[in-house]
Design an enzyme around this catalytic site. Sequence first.
Site, mmCIF file in Angstrom:
data_model
loop_
_atom_site.group_PDB
_atom_site.id
_atom_site.type_symbol
_atom_site.label_atom_id
_atom_site.label_comp_id
_atom_site.label_asym_id
_atom_site.label_seq_id
_atom_site.Cartn_x
_atom_site.Cartn_y
_atom_site.Cartn_z
ATOM 1 N N GLY A 629 0.842 -1.187 0.000
ATOM 2 C CA GLY A 629 0.000 0.000 0.000
ATOM 3 C C GLY A 629 0.876 1.235 0.000
ATOM 4 C CG PHE A 631 0.343 5.196 4.406
ATOM 5 C CD1 PHE A 631 0.896 6.397 4.824
ATOM 6 C CD2 PHE A 631 -0.829 5.230 3.684
ATOM 7 C CE1 PHE A 631 0.267 7.596 4.539
ATOM 8 C CE2 PHE A 631 -1.453 6.415 3.391
ATOM 9 C CZ PHE A 631 -0.912 7.615 3.807
ATOM 10 N N GLY A 632 2.730 1.211 3.491
ATOM 11 C CA GLY A 632 3.443 0.034 3.971
ATOM 12 C C GLY A 632 2.820 -1.219 3.398
ATOM 13 C CE LYS A 652 -5.260 -0.631 2.607
ATOM 14 N NZ LYS A 652 -5.757 0.621 2.046
ATOM 15 C CE1 TYR A 700 -6.755 -11.448 1.784
ATOM 16 C CE2 TYR A 700 -8.026 -13.501 1.835
ATOM 17 C CZ TYR A 700 -6.946 -12.754 1.364
ATOM 18 O OH TYR A 700 -6.068 -13.326 0.483
ATOM 19 C CG ASN A 703 -11.149 -13.622 -6.164
ATOM 20 O OD1 ASN A 703 -10.303 -14.509 -6.263
ATOM 21 N ND2 ASN A 703 -12.444 -13.892 -6.076
ATOM 22 C CB SER A 705 -6.822 -4.711 -6.866
ATOM 23 O OG SER A 705 -5.832 -5.257 -7.677
ATOM 24 C CG ASP A 745 -7.527 7.234 -7.041
ATOM 25 O OD1 ASP A 745 -7.571 7.212 -8.305
ATOM 26 O OD2 ASP A 745 -6.568 6.776 -6.383
ATOM 27 C CG ASN A 750 -8.060 2.729 -5.764
ATOM 28 O OD1 ASN A 750 -7.094 2.129 -5.292
ATOM 29 N ND2 ASN A 750 -7.979 3.941 -6.271
HETATM 30 P P1 AMP Z 1 -4.158 -0.215 -0.930
HETATM 31 O O1 AMP Z 1 -3.179 0.286 0.091
HETATM 32 O O2 AMP Z 1 -5.568 -0.160 -0.416
HETATM 33 O O3 AMP Z 1 -3.985 0.344 -2.253
HETATM 34 O O4 AMP Z 1 -3.838 -1.797 -1.067
HETATM 35 C C1 AMP Z 1 -2.728 -2.293 -1.766
HETATM 36 C C2 AMP Z 1 -3.013 -3.696 -2.245
HETATM 37 O O5 AMP Z 1 -3.248 -4.552 -1.176
HETATM 38 C C3 AMP Z 1 -4.283 -3.785 -3.097
HETATM 39 O O6 AMP Z 1 -4.022 -3.490 -4.454
HETATM 40 C C4 AMP Z 1 -4.721 -5.205 -2.887
HETATM 41 O O7 AMP Z 1 -4.008 -6.043 -3.767
HETATM 42 C C5 AMP Z 1 -4.271 -5.476 -1.478
HETATM 43 N N1 AMP Z 1 -5.373 -5.256 -0.564
HETATM 44 C C6 AMP Z 1 -5.690 -4.128 0.118
HETATM 45 N N2 AMP Z 1 -6.753 -4.303 0.889
HETATM 46 C C7 AMP Z 1 -7.142 -5.594 0.723
HETATM 47 C C8 AMP Z 1 -8.211 -6.387 1.237
HETATM 48 N N3 AMP Z 1 -9.093 -5.871 2.099
HETATM 49 N N4 AMP Z 1 -8.299 -7.654 0.839
HETATM 50 C C9 AMP Z 1 -7.413 -8.159 -0.041
HETATM 51 N N5 AMP Z 1 -6.405 -7.460 -0.562
HETATM 52 C C10 AMP Z 1 -6.263 -6.178 -0.216
#
Ligand code: AMP
Length: 786
Positions: A629, A631-632, A652, A700, A703, A705, A745, A750
């Site tokens: 993500g 931030f990490g 996250k 969770y 599948n 994004s 966005d 997303n």
């Molecule tokens: P984000 O920081 O929300 O952009 O998340 C980065 C990546 O983490 C996403 O592109 C997903 O592949 C994965 N991800 C984030 N949130 C979830 C979630 N709730 N369930 C599964 N994968 C996630």
Amino acid sequence: MSFWWIYPVLVTLCTLFYSQALRTYPSNEVTLLDSMSALGDLGWVAYPAEGWEEISVMDERNTPMRTYQVCNVLEINQNNWLRTSWIPRGNAQRVYIEIKFTLRDCNSLPGVSGTCKETFNMYYYESNYSNLRHIQENQFIKIDTIAADESFTQVDVGDRVMKLNTEVRDISNLYKKGFYLAFQDVGACIALVSVRVFYKKCPSTIRNLALFPDTVTGGDSALVEVKGSCVNNSVEFDAPKMYCSADGGWLVPIGRCFCKLGYEEKKNGCQPCLPGYYKALLTDAHCTPCPAHSFSLQDSSAECTCEKGFYRPETDPKSAACSRPPSAPHNPMLTVNETAVIMEWSPPEDSGGRKDVTYNIHCRRCQLEGQKCNPCGSGIHYIPRQFGLSHPRVLITDLLPYTNYTFDIEALNGVSELSSGPKQFISVNVTTSQVVNVILKERKSKDSITLAFQGPEKTKDAVVEYEVIYYEKNQKEQNYTILKTKSSFMTVDGLKPGTTYVFRVRAHTVGGQGIYGGEIELETSTEDMIAITDPNQITILAISVAGGIILLIFLVTCFFVSGRHCGYIKAKQDPDEDKMHFQHGRVKLPGSRTYIHPHTYEDPNQAVRDFAKEIDVSNIRIERVIGAGEFGEVCSGRLKLPSKREICVAIKSLKVGYAEKQRRDFLGEASIMGQFDHPNIIRLEGVVTKCKPVMIITEYMENGSLDSFLKKHDGQFTVIQLVGMLRGIASGMKYLSDMNYVHRDLAARNILVNSNLVCKVSDFGLSRVLEDDPEAAYTTRFHLSC
Ligand code: AMP
């Protein structure tokens, strides 16, 4: 027939050994017969008459000594018997016979070869009768043949030092009342100076405070087991016993007695403790002086009595000093934060002589003027607890705002309950407050703004009125206006168009008047318009609306094509949108669909607290990294909340070494997400802010994004499936739009997809350009620190 020369020799010998004959015997030997100490006739029987002869001599104290001699060395076939009187054996089963004698060397006698012997035989005969006149030779049992160790070779002894032969033999396993001894001479020249018969015993003794009586040794060489009895004023701890050995010694003491309570061990006995001393434990060897603040006035005290005003609880050992309740705590310090208060204080100056001081908090709610107070009742939370605090500190939450409280901090220790004296406490007064949150409700016209008020939460029933102070930005001092309302809405009219105003609100409740909340700047519009929260969002909204319309057309088509069969997607796609509520008990504003932007909070952490549930990190199990993500890392894992079933979650994390702004932005996403409750919006489970790394926990989505999911399964979906997914996204976006939230966005990357192909809108981040941030590097490991 005796030799004439033997008399002077015997007399000399007897005189010579007289002093030895008066010897004392070891204390473990009990003499049954001693020929040397017999005062009268020994009564022994000698036969034939020319065999053994009794010779009485006087010692230097004129005491007669009886000896027997025989010396028929010139004649053949000698068979001379000397039989003792009956010897009662008492309890002895094994007796010893010590004989002292001289034996003439045959070589020193002329003309005796062939007839002279240098040994004699010793026999015994057991009998219950003491007066047998005749015992046949063959009834005797032979004990041994006795030979001399020393012999003398000349008659004239002169100054020569001579030794008596001493031989000891024993007889075992006697069972009759007594026995007779017999000495058989077969042609030797013997002087039998002394015969002593004795048995051995283990003398009475005290070991380990147990008394063992005189014990006769066993019949053979076996040990005799003897039980001991505890000496006076002692009690058995472990059954005492010892073994009496064949040679009269005690062996292997086992078990022991201890002096009873109030007595101590001294000189193999138990003596009472003196006044001022006590003995409370059996196993203590000695009396000890009474512990501090206690006394004993009598002998043999098992414990000491506490002085007046001092106590010893049952749980304390008797050796503990008596103690008293502590003095009151002092020096209280308060940190009041709206409806919570941290109280700290100094421990009592006098702990009462104990280390187990604890504190109880008693709460009273008082009327404003402080006259009348009532117990606070339930609803208030004490962290870590209200009673039995071991540290002088407590956090009290969930107090009513604008209320006067009096807290009594009571100090107690292990003897407080035993004391009838007054409880020792210190009282502190606390007045709570609460900031009112202001929400921009509407900006319908160029000269008015409608505000909604949120809080104080706990006593919204008790809010009497809200007071709003406002002024044109930068003109506070000159011109401000105060308005009051009893409603939770207020429309401020008469404002200048296109002008920024600063608003602050406080509440008046039955408890009193609160403090003004933070400043909120709002700008009137230049023209009348439909309610929109942020002018900057207009463009984006326009794009969203256009997108929404296209999507709507698409959905309507789908609806007809699919004949409502989009139900392939199992999750409910349309929320119960009539009910708008905030997830974590935040106050519900009837009819309001406005989300609260975290930036309207003076303290962004408060927004997190309001909208996101704090999760204890111990409830989370991180399993694997699934993405990166802004931030990490993003990981998948499991969340098991108490009394809830375990669920899969995405975690996250905020990278190590973050700047404060990043932390705020990171958690800002949680503050936003936490306000939504819709099947097509990613659901926030909670946050971890009390540990590092800081984490956001969401449901969770198996599948991942949507963009990568579609690429991976390109061409594999039916139209109905695709439309179902789109419909879900549209539903989520509509919900956001109804909440006055502009996503800014919306993109396939997303949107997250779960195992049922339900699509959910995600990414509510406040910072969207983190790639430019030089600190954007992150680590790939979690190091938890709470
Ligand atoms: P984000 O920081 O929300 O952009 O998340 C980065 C990546 O983490 C996403 O592109 C997903 O592949 C994965 N991800 C984030 N949130 C979830 C979630 N709730 N369930 C599964 N994968 C996630």
